[in-house]
Design a protein around this motif. Sequence first.
Motif, PDB file in Angstrom:
ATOM      1  N   PHE A 122       0.766  -1.625  -0.339  1.00  0.00           N
ATOM      2  CA  PHE A 122       0.155  -0.199   0.586  1.00  0.00           C
ATOM      3  C   PHE A 122       1.310   1.537   0.168  1.00  0.00           C
ATOM      4  O   PHE A 122       2.464   1.401   0.302  1.00  0.00           O
ATOM      5  CB  PHE A 122      -0.791  -0.402   1.176  1.00  0.00           C
ATOM      6  N   SER A 123       0.271   1.967  -0.439  1.00  0.00           N
ATOM      7  CA  SER A 123       0.381   3.627   0.051  1.00  0.00           C
ATOM      8  C   SER A 123      -0.175   5.030   0.471  1.00  0.00           C
ATOM      9  O   SER A 123      -1.540   4.346   0.369  1.00  0.00           O
ATOM     10  CB  SER A 123       1.507   4.306  -1.678  1.00  0.00           C
ATOM     11  N   ALA A 124       0.480   5.595   0.549  1.00  0.00           N
ATOM     12  CA  ALA A 124      -0.994   6.271   1.779  1.00  0.00           C
ATOM     13  C   ALA A 124      -0.146   7.957   1.672  1.00  0.00           C
ATOM     14  O   ALA A 124       0.634   7.964   1.789  1.00  0.00           O
ATOM     15  CB  ALA A 124      -0.936   5.312   3.175  1.00  0.00           C
ATOM     16  N   SER A 125      -0.948   8.746   1.682  1.00  0.00           N
ATOM     17  CA  SER A 125      -0.905  10.532   1.179  1.00  0.00           C
ATOM     18  C   SER A 125      -2.307  11.179   1.909  1.00  0.00           C
ATOM     19  O   SER A 125      -3.476  10.824   1.232  1.00  0.00           O
ATOM     20  CB  SER A 125      -0.064  10.763   0.588  1.00  0.00           C
ATOM     21  N   PRO A 126      -2.149  12.192   2.926  1.00  0.00           N
ATOM     22  CA  PRO A 126      -3.273  12.907   3.035  1.00  0.00           C
ATOM     23  C   PRO A 126      -3.431  13.555   1.082  1.00  0.00           C
ATOM     24  O   PRO A 126      -4.496  14.735   0.965  1.00  0.00           O
ATOM     25  CB  PRO A 126      -3.142  14.439   3.688  1.00  0.00           C
TER      26      PRO A 126
END
Length: 478
Positions: free
Chosen positions: A233-237
């Motif tokens: 996964f990758s995550a960012s706001p």
Amino acid sequence: MKKLIIALLFVIILGGCNMFDDRNEIDKNDFDLINHDVNDYDINTYYLDVVLDEENDKLYVTGEIIYINDKTDFNELYITLYPNADEFVSLDNVDIDYIKINGLEVEYEVVGYDYTQIHIDLEYTLEKDDNFSIEFKYNFEYWDYGRLMALGDYYLTMFFYPFLSMYDDEGWNIDPFTFHGESYYNDIGDYYVTLNVRDDFLVATSGKLLFEDNEDGRLIKYLYLEDGRDFSFSASPNYFYYEEVINERLFKIYSVRELENYEADNSFKYMEDTFNLFEEYVGEYYYDYFTLEYGYYYGMESSGVVYCSADISEGTVVHEVIHQWFYSMIGNDQSDESFLDESLTTFVSGIYFLDVYGIEGANDYYGYRTSLSERFEERYQLVLGDSLLRKVDEFEDQYGYLIYYHGVSIFKYYVDEYLGGDYYYFLELLSHYYDEYNGDTASIEEFLVLLERESGVDITKEWFELQIGEVQDLSNTP
Ligand SMILES: [Zn+2]
């Protein structure tokens, strides 16, 4: 495949229900880390409870693997866990709390020169055909580059969880992590992942989002991946999000920069055309969703999601999408036999360009990809006699050239010379490869036996073995 058919039937029976909604089959309790009876399983199953600590750029992982032992009687185990393998410095990046086998905590030693193998000497035998359980708890720190990257509020997370090292004809596969090819070799499995992130984050991931809780400023995502080669996964706001349903499949794009309309449209088209071509000629894709992430990585495949640079490259997107067939659904030893996944994927990417742009598109692509072009003249002389059958790390500087250029030239020469230049026919031959090996792993040897049988070209195996065993001068090879 059986499960896919059952799931389809389920959707048909329920009629009106949302086709992207599997909630009727799986409920939240199925993600629990406790009370698993290992005898209930017929596929390796991963339970991962994952908490992203954005303050300290750390990931906390608690989990369990139910392992289907169809391999051998084990008196020792090797578990691969990659987050120690940093290209530059750290070797004790992972802080392990415990490891349990069948519920009992065990002693272990972290071995290998990059400390990616956890070795366990068992005091008893884990017998073939008896499933067993591996439980674990650990955390590690992100770096600011590579496959475990924290850049401000951006997190890329690949190959972050343990798996039982592959045990095959050659015994344990306990090679160090390779930075050239980012090689990965594992059986497929089912994944139940709860991912806990700050509630302003968007997440691009392998898994299908089945449920989501919002508690105290945190999002808990319940992600399910069936028959996956890996989970990431990758995550960012700060993502810009786009989605489109094409042929009843939900395509999502997460991008670290805002896309122009034409860029988003083109990106969906790259995916649509690749899926159409490969589903028509090679075989059905497993999932009714697919995710493309545009971020800070140059191009990396994972089951159900690919990570590409926000400097959009059509060729890279297409290449990574094709890996859903030749990596995710049909696996192979990417470290020892990169020719099979990388050269093949790079070669058949040209058939996408043929399909979409016609012969000129194909000529441009293969013109650029041939190892025989003038710009490589010196290099070609240098690699004559070299083998493409080396471990990825042993190619040194010639890896890219041999696998992504010369490997492509070998396939192209074969199709032009022995299959009458019929590229679609070659794709049709690959449907037999898909039928026989999807959900499984294949070796170069198995691939060539199949290709020779299905093509009826009786020099196939011998010819390829000659070409990949020692680079020949293709400009005057019979
Ligand atoms: Zn690739």
